[in-house]
Enzyme design. Sequence first.
Site, PDB file in Angstrom:
ATOM      1  N   THR A 160      74.182 -14.388  32.226  1.00  0.00           N
ATOM      2  CA  THR A 160      73.338 -13.220  32.544  1.00  0.00           C
ATOM      3  C   THR A 160      72.107 -13.280  31.639  1.00  0.00           C
ATOM      4  O   THR A 160      71.135 -13.931  31.983  1.00  0.00           O
ATOM      5  CB  THR A 160      74.102 -11.892  32.382  1.00  0.00           C
ATOM      6  OG1 THR A 160      74.672 -11.817  31.091  1.00  0.00           O
ATOM      7  CG2 THR A 160      75.187 -11.757  33.439  1.00  0.00           C
ATOM      8  N   LYS A 186      80.275 -16.882  28.514  1.00  0.00           N
ATOM      9  CA  LYS A 186      78.942 -16.307  28.662  1.00  0.00           C
ATOM     10  C   LYS A 186      78.906 -15.022  27.847  1.00  0.00           C
ATOM     11  O   LYS A 186      79.931 -14.418  27.553  1.00  0.00           O
ATOM     12  CB  LYS A 186      78.609 -16.033  30.125  1.00  0.00           C
ATOM     13  CG  LYS A 186      79.487 -15.054  30.846  1.00  0.00           C
ATOM     14  CD  LYS A 186      79.180 -13.583  30.615  1.00  0.00           C
ATOM     15  CE  LYS A 186      77.727 -13.295  30.879  1.00  0.00           C
ATOM     16  NZ  LYS A 186      77.487 -11.834  30.623  1.00  0.00           N
ATOM     17  N   THR A 197      85.896 -11.829  24.560  1.00  0.00           N
ATOM     18  CA  THR A 197      84.473 -11.583  24.757  1.00  0.00           C
ATOM     19  C   THR A 197      84.141 -11.401  26.217  1.00  0.00           C
ATOM     20  O   THR A 197      85.005 -11.420  27.076  1.00  0.00           O
ATOM     21  CB  THR A 197      83.632 -12.740  24.217  1.00  0.00           C
ATOM     22  OG1 THR A 197      82.276 -12.324  24.289  1.00  0.00           O
ATOM     23  CG2 THR A 197      83.800 -13.974  25.081  1.00  0.00           C
ATOM     24  N   GLU A 283      71.403 -11.990  21.812  1.00  0.00           N
ATOM     25  CA  GLU A 283      70.111 -11.491  22.298  1.00  0.00           C
ATOM     26  C   GLU A 283      69.105 -11.401  21.153  1.00  0.00           C
ATOM     27  O   GLU A 283      69.289 -10.645  20.199  1.00  0.00           O
ATOM     28  CB  GLU A 283      70.301 -10.141  22.999  1.00  0.00           C
ATOM     29  CG  GLU A 283      70.953 -10.337  24.365  1.00  0.00           C
ATOM     30  CD  GLU A 283      71.273  -9.046  25.072  1.00  0.00           C
ATOM     31  OE1 GLU A 283      71.526  -9.102  26.274  1.00  0.00           O
ATOM     32  OE2 GLU A 283      71.267  -7.978  24.427  1.00  0.00           O
TER      33      GLU A 283
END
Lengths: 412, 412
Positions: A160, A186, A197, A283
Amino acid sequence: MAVNLSVPLASELKPVSGLELGYAKANIKKADRKDLLVMKLAPEATVAGVFTKNRFCAAPVQICKANLEKTGKDNKPIRALMVNTGNANAGTGESGYKDAVDTSAALAKLLGCEAEQVLPFSTGVILEPLPADKIIAGLPAAIADLKEDNWLNAAEAIMTTDTIPKAASRVIIIDGKTVTITGMCKGSGMIKPNMATMLGFIATDADIPQDVLEVMLKSAVNKSFNCITVDGDTSTNDSLILMATGKVDIGITSTASGNYQTMLHAVTDLAQELSQKIIRDGEGASKFITITVEEGKSEDECRQIAYSVAHSPLVKTAFFASDPNLGRILAAIGYAGIDDLDVEKLNLYLDDVWVAKNGGRNPDYLEEDGQRVMKKNEILVRITLARGNATSTVWTCDLSHDYVSINADYRS
Amino acid sequence: MAVNLSVPLASELKPVSGLELGYAKANIKKADRKDLLVMKLAPEATVAGVFTKNRFCAAPVQICKANLEKTGKDNKPIRALMVNTGNANAGTGESGYKDAVDTSAALAKLLGCEAEQVLPFSTGVILEPLPADKIIAGLPAAIADLKEDNWLNAAEAIMTTDTIPKAASRVIIIDGKTVTITGMCKGSGMIKPNMATMLGFIATDADIPQDVLEVMLKSAVNKSFNCITVDGDTSTNDSLILMATGKVDIGITSTASGNYQTMLHAVTDLAQELSQKIIRDGEGASKFITITVEEGKSEDECRQIAYSVAHSPLVKTAFFASDPNLGRILAAIGYAGIDDLDVEKLNLYLDDVWVAKNGGRNPDYLEEDGQRVMKKNEILVRITLARGNATSTVWTCDLSHDYVSINADYRS
């Protein structure tokens, strides 16, 4: 700007006999994007899973849990897994549950098994209806693509906000037999797994009974995916799956079997590499930070302190700035909630630099030494408590402008 | 870019008879900056304080606690308070403690009282030695400036990353007598008070016995400074002080006295306004967000959920972006740690918009309605749990690029 992380070569990802993977571009949220993955298992495969503890667990997570429970009882082996990105199917109530059942049933029909033998996974935006019709329409293309040598495409299909596909392999020789373990995962935001996760899949061709596989998975996850955090946000969809296709018999019948520890070690090692890839691709991450708390009374209290430091926005922004404003680490230790912590016995090290001694600034500490370490992109924070023998390690990343940009723009 | 917050007029800040304030520019960290404040109390004043629960509490906090304990026992009233910015004197070990004692003793000597009658406060960078000599050198100028009508200068003198001085007054008539309450506070980052916020000082000219004042302060703080968060980082130096100079007798001798509730209400009201000013001026704040959790089993669980939402970086960045990505709020509720939470009974409202109904997306919810509210700069998030009658409210702000910039650059 992932930290020391690159796209794996397809040749590095070893096929696992008994598991085929196929993807499709199903236009779930964006056009021309690999967004649907099917994995097909050999009939003799065993499967274990751990899932998010978020109370708002997504519809697919609920179904996975139920189907995995049935597989042991009713001797209905799991035959396929299905993953869509672009939509988490979480916070979607009864209609979301029905969508997950319908898509599972559609795949089961195409593969000639029952809906209960399919595990569905979703990842993406929460609180939006799942476009079940697009997923169902995409299944034939994914099935047509099924092959064992397809891990890199699969790892891409589950991304994503990830910037890099995450997958790795281990090949070990046990009793002269070659055993392969390959996994992928991911996730880069909403990462503070509580049991597993965002999405992770690990497969081996070894023959491992269902009940042994479950114990092995829990043990591996507690040393890997349960030790990472990007932002402290535990997802609604966290799932980690361990599959054993049963092609290579290495004589594991219980956790007491001679080769159990060897396999556990290899699986844990791979799970750690995969989970760390999530942090390296966190991120906005520009630094990979290992926080080790030693000499605690219990592993729990060590982990509590490590997470307190790992979640502190002030600590994370200081790392982003390469600013040795290390008092912020002490503050985060102090508010971790260990009420009887004697800070006067505490030491803090940054790589090889002894920063705080007996709770205060080490008289020999020089700002330029702290600065030197803070400029690196891989940093070890080591904290000693002088309370006992327990240790815990957590992996995290910094908090950068890019984290804010990514999450302020994610849906647009 | 504080949210609906402006500099108070000096005339709005009513002097409290029996309390004089004076500042100096002591060059503690930066030149030509109001960075030292002295407050001098009338001999008959009573003082109560609440302090951080961070285990790394700063040297001045340790001294404040000890001196406040003595004041009740030994009848040695607190005569002065001293605040420096630019250095927190935390994580500084024994030498930091000695610095705090030395500066207190220097002020005591100048004012003709004992060191134990002085309360020292420090705020700024952690883990750096306090420049005690600069503080001692600055004291005569601060004393020369002492006057009752000096609250605005005082509020400026305690600022660090604050962009706006924070102070307010209440004037109430009790039994025909005019009672004044004036307070000020500072803080915009490292804000998740646990007992009190960074630094807050509230004074009244009412006559309130020490023991009653202590109860009043704890009660007020639980409805104000203990309900705010910017970044979840509990400071090492949080302190909130309530002073009563004893000039106006309104017959309060115990918490059962007729006028106790009237005073408590006024003090709480002022404390709420001051604590909310900290959020309005939160580092990088562009939105002021009220999170109310209703129908809980206990106030504690309501607060736990409210803080989970308030601390989620994903929720905070969505507010910054004015993006109604409201599934992130559900995720944060889900991982708040309430293990028996029945999410199927949960509702979520954004101002007047009903977003989630019975745990899923409200079928009548329209994205444009969520968007309309998200664009505002003051937003109410209301969550109902259908578990009981308890309620809790937390105030917070968004997470913006400016938060990262401010904290990546703070020391430079």
